[in-house]
Enzyme design. Structure first.
Site, PDB file in Angstrom:
ATOM      1  N   GLY A 194      -3.129  -6.455  14.895  1.00 15.00           N
ATOM      2  CA  GLY A 194      -2.954  -5.078  15.344  1.00 15.00           C
ATOM      3  C   GLY A 194      -1.744  -4.392  14.731  1.00 15.00           C
ATOM      4  O   GLY A 194      -1.767  -3.196  14.459  1.00 15.00           O
TER       5      GLY A 194
ATOM      6  N   ARG B   5       0.835  -1.202   0.000  1.00 16.53           N
ATOM      7  CA  ARG B   5       0.000   0.000   0.000  1.00 16.53           C
ATOM      8  C   ARG B   5       0.871   1.254   0.000  1.00 16.53           C
ATOM      9  O   ARG B   5       1.999   1.266   0.502  1.00 16.53           O
ATOM     10  CB  ARG B   5      -0.961  -0.018   1.166  1.00 16.53           C
TER      11      ARG B   5
ATOM     12  N   ASP C 105       0.232  -3.105  11.943  1.00 15.92           N
ATOM     13  CA  ASP C 105      -0.089  -2.866  10.541  1.00 15.92           C
ATOM     14  C   ASP C 105       0.646  -1.662   9.957  1.00 15.92           C
ATOM     15  O   ASP C 105       0.234  -1.097   8.954  1.00 15.92           O
ATOM     16  CB  ASP C 105      -1.592  -2.684  10.367  1.00 15.92           C
TER      17      ASP C 105
ATOM     18  N   SER D 290      -1.183 -10.799   9.960  1.00 12.74           N
ATOM     19  CA  SER D 290      -2.053 -10.133   8.993  1.00 12.74           C
ATOM     20  C   SER D 290      -1.965  -8.617   9.132  1.00 12.74           C
ATOM     21  O   SER D 290      -2.191  -8.074  10.206  1.00 12.74           O
ATOM     22  CB  SER D 290      -3.496 -10.592   9.210  1.00 12.74           C
ATOM     23  N   VAL D 291      -1.650  -7.958   8.033  1.00 15.18           N
ATOM     24  CA  VAL D 291      -1.606  -6.494   8.028  1.00 15.18           C
ATOM     25  C   VAL D 291      -2.701  -5.898   7.148  1.00 15.18           C
ATOM     26  O   VAL D 291      -2.858  -4.680   7.094  1.00 15.18           O
ATOM     27  CB  VAL D 291      -0.223  -5.972   7.564  1.00 15.18           C
TER      28      VAL D 291
ATOM     29  N   GLU E 292      -3.401   5.896   3.828  1.00 12.32           N
ATOM     30  CA  GLU E 292      -2.931   4.917   2.853  1.00 12.32           C
ATOM     31  C   GLU E 292      -3.912   4.751   1.703  1.00 12.32           C
ATOM     32  O   GLU E 292      -5.113   4.910   1.868  1.00 12.32           O
ATOM     33  CB  GLU E 292      -2.763   3.546   3.523  1.00 12.32           C
TER      34      GLU E 292
ATOM     35  N   ARG F 129     -14.394  -7.263   6.494  1.00 11.17           N
ATOM     36  CA  ARG F 129     -13.444  -8.032   5.677  1.00 11.17           C
ATOM     37  C   ARG F 129     -12.221  -8.446   6.481  1.00 11.17           C
ATOM     38  O   ARG F 129     -11.642  -9.512   6.243  1.00 11.17           O
ATOM     39  CB  ARG F 129     -13.077  -7.287   4.409  1.00 11.17           C
TER      40      ARG F 129
ATOM     41  N   THR G   5      -4.740  -4.547  18.974  1.00 14.23           N
ATOM     42  CA  THR G   5      -4.555  -3.326  19.756  1.00 14.23           C
ATOM     43  C   THR G   5      -4.198  -2.174  18.838  1.00 14.23           C
ATOM     44  O   THR G   5      -3.811  -2.376  17.690  1.00 14.23           O
ATOM     45  CB  THR G   5      -3.459  -3.526  20.823  1.00 14.23           C
TER      46      THR G   5
END
Length: 351
Positions: free
Chosen positions: A235, A55, A237, A302-303, A66, A122, A211
């Site tokens: 959290g 991104r 990201d 997961s980001v 972003e 999502r 968080t």
């Protein structure tokens, strides 16, 4: 002389926050989460069809703004999203978003929608997708560390998709936990409020960390994490923001969305460049192994990735048909003669 009405292609369906909420309730939130999980998984299975890029981020001392674009060659999408942890102290959302879907053949937009709610949906669906393939068999209990705006969505997605029936909660702010207990009443979940993250993860098969603080943090230490669990770390990201002690990563098998982005933004930003990760789409297509045995610690770092937003936007567009839960926006200039944009402007003055 009246101005000509815009053509059908010039009118872009827009889903407001109000209509998104109506759409979710029209379908049913757990149905939305289940169907969205399946749509995201289907798109992950055709991972090679998509343009992929980290991104585009604009960082400041206050947060990050972003853009997240992708295309499968037929449809293009992007999401605008921010992350401002300090907003909460002002009574504002930490994350806000909107998104657009367009047809590649003409470049014309075909959907514009709020994505603050849709991103929460999502994100939860993506977590459930990963847990469906990585969590220990028969998992029934999840610890939810961080009980903010996304937490209920995570809990309901794990219930609907993975069969979780017990949620153990902890947040440094007891009011956030009280809010989550209240919101999950009547959902069929057993909910336990805990006084520490250590007590929350006791007997948990899945541990989700969500968080908000934009800093290197240690929400979980190595001694807290026993064998056999699945960790869903969502959290972290952005650069400089983590939740797990690096020693946990040394014991875990780590699965990611898109390594060039995750190595910058995820838990693995703490690790050396050669730290091994598995791209999750490879698990879905059988090119890599997910959970091997009952003692393995799996980590979904997961980001959030643009393909998940693409899937969510496509899902909403399909579900809108016949509902009327949108407004047509006249946002594309559409002269009768495509070469005469100025003439269209002048005729509007005469009208």
């Amino acid at each position: 002389m009246s101005s000509p009405l815009p053509s059908e292609k010039a009118l872009v369906p827009f889903v407001s926050v109000e209509n998104m909420m109506r759409l979710v309730h029209h379908i049913g939130i757990e149905t939305v989460l289940t169907e969205l999980t399946d749509v995201i998984e289907a798109d992950f299975r055709r991972w090679g069809s998509f343009d992929k890029t980290p991104r585009v981020a604009s960082h400041s001392g206050e947060g990050v703004i972003e853009l997240m674009p992708t295309s499968d060659g037929e449809i293009y999408s992007f999401k605008y999203v921010n992350g401002h942890p300090k907003n909460m102290a002002q009574g504002l959302q930490t994350v806000t978003a909107f998104g657009l879907l367009a047809e590649v053949s003409t470049g014309y937009p075909v959907l514009l929608t709020e994505m603050t709610l849709l991103t929460a949906l999502r994100t939860a669906a993506t977590s459930a997708m990963a847990a469906r393939h990585l969590a220990p068999r028969g998992a029934r209990t999840m610890a939810m560390i961080g009980n903010g705006a996304q937490a209920e969505f995570q809990a309901l997605a794990m219930k609907a998709v993975c069969g979780i029936d017990h949620i153990r909660l902890y947040d440094i702010d007891p009011l956030a936990t009280e809010k989550m207990v209240r919101n999950l009443a009547g959902t069929g979940l057993t909910v336990t409020a805990c006084s520490s993250s250590q007590s929350a993860i006791e007997n948990a098969d899945i541990i989700t960390t969500c968080t908000a603080d934009k800093q290197y943090a240690t929400i979980l230490t190595d001694n807290m994490v026993g064998s056999g669990v699945h960790i869903n770390a969502i959290g972290g990201d952005c650069p400089g923001k983590t939740e797990l002690h690096r020693d946990i990563l040394l014991r875990a098998d780590t699965f990611v969305e898109y390594p060039p982005q995750t190595r910058i933004e995820g838990e693995i930003q703490q690790m050396d460049a050669d730290y091994p990760v598995t791209e999750f789409w490879q698990v879905l297509t059988g090119q890599a192994t997910g959970r091997r045995d009952a003692d393995q610690i799996t980590l979904f770092d997961s980001v959030g990735f643009a393909i998940e937003d693409f899937s969510a936007l496509r899902y909403v567009r399909d579900k809108l048909r016949g509902t009327g839960l949108y407004q047509d926006l006249d946002i594309i200039a559409d002269p009768d003669d495509p070469r005469d944009l100025f003439g269209m402007l002048q005729r509007a003055k005469q009208a």
